[in-house]
Scaffold this active site. Structure first.
Site, PDB file in Angstrom:
ATOM      1  N   ASP A   1      55.007 -29.445  58.172  1.00 45.58           N
ATOM      2  CA  ASP A   1      56.567 -29.311  58.789  1.00 45.58           C
ATOM      3  C   ASP A   1      56.842 -31.004  58.541  1.00 45.58           C
ATOM      4  O   ASP A   1      56.273 -31.498  57.564  1.00 45.58           O
ATOM      5  CB  ASP A   1      56.655 -29.026  60.150  1.00 45.58           C
ATOM      6  CG  ASP A   1      58.095 -28.704  60.701  1.00 45.58           C
ATOM      7  OD1 ASP A   1      58.609 -27.778  60.324  1.00 45.58           O
ATOM      8  OD2 ASP A   1      58.639 -29.690  61.329  1.00 45.58           O
TER       9      ASP A   1
ATOM     10  N   LYS B   1      53.265 -23.506  66.770  1.00 39.61           N
ATOM     11  CA  LYS B   1      53.779 -24.541  66.180  1.00 39.61           C
ATOM     12  C   LYS B   1      52.811 -25.871  66.788  1.00 39.61           C
ATOM     13  O   LYS B   1      52.479 -25.734  67.928  1.00 39.61           O
ATOM     14  CB  LYS B   1      55.188 -25.104  66.461  1.00 39.61           C
ATOM     15  CG  LYS B   1      56.029 -25.904  65.745  1.00 39.61           C
ATOM     16  CD  LYS B   1      56.455 -25.360  64.367  1.00 39.61           C
ATOM     17  CE  LYS B   1      57.103 -26.342  63.552  1.00 39.61           C
ATOM     18  NZ  LYS B   1      57.435 -25.414  62.284  1.00 39.61           N
TER      19      LYS B   1
END
Ligand code: NDP
Ligand code: 2IT
Length: 449
Positions: A171, A131
């Protein structure tokens, strides 16, 4: 066996102490690690050989933090902080999104990266977990500023990503436009045409059909599997969907297509209740123009806007699709009091551990984000496959695969819930156990690396 079990539980406690000692301030990260450690005891009884991997699993393989300098429209130099946490590559290249939001810290990125490892394992696809992101507020940047920001971010990231190493996607605050700009600068820096290094690209650059819709649609497909276990379905159900970004709006579309009514929604500025049903196209139009859910409600006679949570609206199903920690104990108590059947996390970590305890006690079915919102990364993996094969698949082909993957994710979590907790409806512990098993087997096979 009993002795092995005691040793293994002792090892879990040691890992937990190390996690707290190493990063005492990372509360979000602690929360997700704790949840997994609490789930895997019964797995270690069956597989004591996996106890050794737990410590390695809780430490990211690599943490990259960097300066992101850029020049704003007024000519002033701005500096942000960028991150990429490459958490685990046992199953495949690191895979996971980039978040641009003022609240991004290393704690946030580690929490999301750790969840991603288990989520990606649950999809059954060959993708590791990672991430990234930056502490920038996209709402404050003009399009020109955002492009320069993405270029500066991509210049630093370029040495770390690639189609076989680390494949970022979007995201919160990062959509196809930003991915296109990041890819453009990445390819310029590395001197290669390598669209497979990113997913969630614009269609013109090889973005998969249905990737924008995938997380929201997948969350609803997963919810349908949860409801089927209760002999219920979405037809006629009243559903609250929080957020009004990528995940939320496509979840709303799919709820309505499934016969449900979206009776509440929200954004970072407030919540709206609309018992007759939110008009998603009208909401999308307002949001596209930079408006809020309150601006949308002003134009609708049956809608009421407020400052509070959307989860106090009477509903059968709740789909938190905005951000972490949206449902605390108060919201959970309201859902229980209103007779809510099921909560499925479209967002990452929207239900706090305390709220989850309230939902459980109140008999509300719960679908954890690492399972319920896996559709986004699953279609990202399909986008990687299309890039590798230089193919483009139709929306119908992708949708069929997405639905099948969500059914499998649900079955894996349900079956592991039954096997390790004696309760097929315990999807939280089941998802952790099933994800852990797949990663642990791969890590063990790779040796100590
Ligand atoms: P977007 O940036 O498109 O949308 C986020 C939405 O959440 C916006 O409507 C925003 O409000 C709202 N929001 C942000 N903070 C708050 C808050 N504190 N309270 C209420 N609402 C808030 O992001 P995505 O839709 O992509 O992501 C949403 C969630 O889903 C995140 O948790 C993300 O990690 C997760 N997720 C995303 C995936 C993807 O493919 N994009 C895949 C899997 C999970 P406003 O409109 O006012 O900005
Ligand atoms: O949280 C997530 O799963 C995502 N943001 C999507 C990750 C991806 O690589 O598509």
């Amino acid at each position: 066996m009993a002795r092995a079990q005691d040793d293994d539980l002792g090892r879990l406690r040691e890992v937990w102490r190390d996690v707290l000692r190493r990063d005492p301030d990372q509360e979000l990260f602690h929360g997700v690690v704790r949840a997994v450690l609490e789930s895997i005891g019964p797995v270690l009884v069956e597989h004591p050989e996996y106890a050794e991997v737990v410590g390695r699993l809780c430490e990211p393989e690599r943490v990259i933090a960097f300066r992101v300098p850029w020049v704003d429209d007024a000519g002033t130099v701005q500096v942000n902080r960028g991150f990429r946490v490459e958490f685990n590559s046992a199953l495949g290249p690191y895979k996971g999104g980039l978040r641009f939001a003022p609240s991004v810290t290393l704690d946030v990125v580690k929490f999301l990266g750790f969840e991603q490892v288990f989520k990606n394992a649950l999809t059954g696809q060959d993708i590791g977990g990672g991430k990234g992101g930056a502490d920038v507020d996209p709402k404050q940047l003009s399009p020109g500023e955002m492009m320069r920001f993405c270029q500066s971010f991509a210049t630093e990231l370029a040495g770390h990503v690639g189609s076989s190493t680390d494949v970022p996607a979007g995201d919160m605050g990062v959509g196809p436009r930003e991915i296109g700009w990041i890819l453009g600068q990445y390819q310029r820096v590395v001197g290669l045409h390598e669209p497979g290094a990113f997913t969630g690209k614009p269609a013109a650059l090889g973005g998969s059909a249905l990737r924008p819709e995938a997380t929201g649609y997948g969350t609803v497909y997963f919810t349908q599997r949860m409801l089927a276990e209760q002999d219920r379905d979405l037809d006629g159900a009243r559903v609250v969907v929080s957020g009004s970004g990528n995940v939320a709006l496509f979840a709303m579309d799919k709820v309505i297509a499934s016969g449900g009514t979206v009776v509440g929604c929200s954004d970072s500025r407030g919540a709206v209740a609309e018992p007759d049903g939110v008009d998603v196209d009208a909401l999308r139009e307002v949001k596209d123009q930079g408006g809020s859910v309150a601006d949308y409600a002003e134009k609708r006679s049956g809608a009421t806007a407020g400052d509070g949570s959307p989860f106090t609206v009477d509903c059968d199903v709740a789909l938190p699709c905005a951000t972490q920690n949206e449902i605390g104990p108060d919201e959970a108590r309201a859902l229980v009091a209103n007779g809510c059947w099921a909560v499925a996390e479209g967002a990452n970590g929207p239900v706090t551990p305390e709220a989850l305890a309230v939902l459980r006690k109140g008999g509300v079915a719960f679908g954890p984000g690492k399972a319920a919102n896996a559709g986004g990364v699953a279609v990202s993996a399909l986008e990687m496959q299309q890039a590798a094969g230089r193919e483009r698949w139709s929306a119908e082909v992708v949708d069929e695969q997405l639905a099948a993957i969500m059914t499998d994710v649900h079955a894996r979590a349900r079956d592991a819930g039954e096997r390790y907790c004696g309760d097929p409806s315990d999807l939280e512990n089941g998802a952790n156990a099933a994800g852990f098993l797949r990663v642990a087997e791969a890590m063990t096979s790779l040796g100590v690396v």
